[in-house]
Structure formats: structure tokens, C-alpha cells
Scaffold this motif. Structure first.
Motif, PDB file in Angstrom:
ATOM      1  N   ASP A  54     -21.130  31.924 -15.712  1.00 52.53           N
ATOM      2  CA  ASP A  54     -22.167  31.890 -14.813  1.00 52.53           C
ATOM      3  C   ASP A  54     -22.692  33.347 -14.696  1.00 52.53           C
ATOM      4  O   ASP A  54     -21.984  34.219 -14.313  1.00 52.53           O
ATOM      5  N   PRO A 109     -24.648  27.921 -13.068  1.00 52.87           N
ATOM      6  CA  PRO A 109     -24.357  28.306 -11.899  1.00 52.87           C
ATOM      7  C   PRO A 109     -23.215  27.564 -11.330  1.00 52.87           C
ATOM      8  O   PRO A 109     -22.700  26.720 -11.760  1.00 52.87           O
ATOM      9  N   ILE A 162     -28.559  28.342  -4.488  1.00 53.44           N
ATOM     10  CA  ILE A 162     -28.592  28.716  -5.770  1.00 53.44           C
ATOM     11  C   ILE A 162     -30.149  29.002  -6.213  1.00 53.44           C
ATOM     12  O   ILE A 162     -30.532  29.869  -6.560  1.00 53.44           O
ATOM     13  N   GLY A 218     -29.391  24.067 -11.323  1.00 53.86           N
ATOM     14  CA  GLY A 218     -29.219  23.461 -10.067  1.00 53.86           C
ATOM     15  C   GLY A 218     -29.428  22.174  -9.993  1.00 53.86           C
ATOM     16  O   GLY A 218     -28.682  21.512  -9.238  1.00 53.86           O
TER      17      GLY A 218
END
Length: 315
Positions: A260, A133, A307, A294
Motif C-alpha cells: 500500500d 489501499p 480512503i 477504493g
């Protein structure tokens, strides 16, 4: 002992260094085994590599504080020194995990375990997929790996590319020629390079095409020899674009593909070339795969929570 020089640019020396350099003297007092001298707009540090790394991190934080608030008090310096004592170190700070000694005293290294895994996997494999991410440092780390390879003369050039997908905007309506329209999409790449290579040298590299930053469409028909190739925002490639990119690698080339899965800007009926490639190539020996999550986010602390919230909603 190792010596490092930090140059203070766009900083009022009296406001940053303090009266009679008291702010820097406070930092020096916290590291008695090192020598810290301020002359003009330069701060010279002599000491062991681990201590120089800690001092540099503190000075980077102080510079960031000054640029944000326009001043730096004696109390601010003491606070940063105390916080530095309490903060855990995510990875051992050694010469071995320094990727690049960048500009303005910046030391570029992997900051999390998965970022370090990306570094290790890229040394083992010529083609690596790094998926994760926003804010996990995958692009920044990949750029640093490429810059290190260029500085070590492992490759002759760096080629960095992105698909120019219109995230809610229409390129045709933006002002300027094609380069001016595309450059905003490539801005994160320029920002990373600015941290790692002095401005004049970077300009020379770009003018001589030692470093080439271009839209993915410009890669068609080329064979990229003796190069380190980085494909960023790969989730926005189509399967045909991804296949085209993967078949550009020439002799002695290395490539890192970053993307991502949660930020695909393609039309809803269009499959992502990144997702397809990871599925198709996962069993091929010689290709590395790194997943970031994360826990690797190195931006504002709220980014991790944002996230996580989106991941929970998707599940």
C-alpha cells in the motif's frame, strides 16, 4: 446435487436456530429447490452450487449478527433474506471463481473485479505485484491463491513473509522472545489462514513447515524451491530487502507481492523498495501488475470514504 456442511461453533443452538428450529426453517422456505437440515451443531445443505453459495452467505451473515448481538430473532432472519434478494452480485457466483472452501462454511472467492484480476494474473505470471489501499482484500486474496495452489499440489509449501518495520513502536521494548514480538505483525496472515484451513491441519502444516510464516530478514541466503511465496506490506521494504526477496525464487516457485503506497512506515529519507521495484520492473515480460483501489474495499463502508478523503488531500 452438491452437499455442504456448516458447523456452528460457540453458538447457543436454541438462540440461533430458534424454537423448534424456526429460524432455519425460514431460510429453508426461501430456497425450496434446496434441502436444509439442522442436526446438533451442524447444518447440512443440499442443492445446486449457486443456491448453496447464497444460503451460505446468508447463514454467515446470521452467525455474524448473532455473535455481535447475542441473539437472532425471526424478524432478523426475514430481514436478511429480503436484503439478500436486493443485493447485487459483484461477480458471477460459480464453482470456477471459488478459491477455497474454508472452515465453518466459509467460501473464499474474489469479491470484486480487481480481486478477480489478481487471481487471473497470478495464474498467468509467476511473479505478481498487487498494490492498493487498506481493505481492498489484496492480502486475503493472495493468501487464498496460495492455499489453493497448495491444496491442488501445484506447490509443496507456502512461505509468507513481512518486513518487521516498527510503526511507531520499538520491538526492543516489547515483552517476549523474537517470535512473540514479531507475531503481532503477522496476525492478519494467521487470521486469513484460520478462515481457509481447519485449526488442526493448519497447526500440522506450520509444525512441518509446509506453511512458513516469518519476518523478511529470515529469507536472506535461501533459495525457495517449489513454493508459493507471499511478501506482504512490501511498501515497508528497503530497496536492498526487495532485491534480496526477488532473487530468492527457485524452480517452480510463484510469488505475489502486496503493498500500500499510502502506508509507508520507513524513515522519511528511506525510499520504499516496493515503489522502486514497480518502476524498475514494469517493462519486464513475465511479471504481472494489479492495481486495486477504493472500489475494491470490502471492509466497513466508511473505509471507502476515508480512503477517498485521504487521496483528495494528497492530490
Amino acid at each position: 446435487m452438491v452437499e455442504k456442511v456448516i458447523t456452528l461453533d460457540n453458538v447457543s443452538l436454541i438462540d440461533f436456530l430458534g424454537v423448534e428450529n424456526n429460524n432455519i426453517k425460514e431460510v429453508a422456505a426461501a430456497f425450496p429447490m434446496s434441502k436444509i437440515i439442522s442436526r446438533g451443531n451442524e447444518i447440512r445443505i443440499k442443492g445446486t452450487t449457486p443456491e448453496i453459495t447464497r444460503i451460505t452467505d446468508i447463514l454467515d451473515s446470521l452467525i455474524e449478527h448473532y455473535q455481535k448481538y447475542g441473539k437472532l430473532t425471526h424478524e432478523n432472519v426475514r430481514s436478511f433474506l429480503k436484503n439478500n434478494e436486493r443485493e447485487p452480485v459483484a461477480l458471477p457466483q460459480t464453482d470456477e471463481n471459488v478459491l477455497v472452501y474454508g472452515t465453518k462454511g466459509v467460501i473464499v472467492r474474489a469479491k470484486t473485479a480487481n480481486q478477480q484480476r489478481l487471481v487471473d494474473v497470478s495464474e498467468k505470471y509467476d511473479l505478481v505485484f498487487a498494490v492498493g489501499p487498506a481493505g481492498t482484500g489484496k492480502t486475503y486474496t493472495a493468501v487464498a491463491i496460495a492455499v489453493r495452489a497448495l491444496k491442488n499440489k501445484e506447490v509443496r509449501k507456502i512461505i509468507i513473509t513481512r518486513p518487521a518495520v516498527e510503526a511507531g513502536e520499538n520491538l526492543g521494548f516489547l515483552p517476549g522472545d523474537l517470535k512473540e514480538k514479531i507475531d503481532p505483525y503477522l496476525r492478519p496472515i494467521y487470521d486469513a489462514l484460520d478462515d481457509m484451513i481447519p485449526a488442526e491441519k493448519l497447526k500440522l502444516y506450520i509444525e512441518s513447515r509446509t506453511i512458513e510464516i516469518a519476518p523478511l530478514a529470515y529469507m536472506r541466503g535461501r533459495t525457495l524451491n517449489h513454493a508459493f511465496i507471499l511478501l506482504d506490506e512490501a511498501q515497508n521494504t528497503t530497496p536492498m530487502q526487495m532485491k534480496m526477496f526477488l532473487t530468492r525464487m527457485g524452480p517452480s516457485s510463484k510469488a505475489i507481492i502486496t503493498g500500500d503506497r499510502s502506508q509507508i512506515d520507513l524513515p522519511k529519507n528511506q525510499r520504499s523498495g516496493l515503489i522502486e521495484a514497480v518502476e524498475l520492473l514494469k517493462d519486464i515480460k513475465g511479471i504481472g501488475f494489479v492495481e486495486l483501489d477504493g472500489s475494491d474495499v470490502v471492509r466497513h463502508r466508511l473505509v471507502k470514504e476515508i480512503i477517498s478523503a485521504y487521496e483528495r488531500a494528497e492530490k
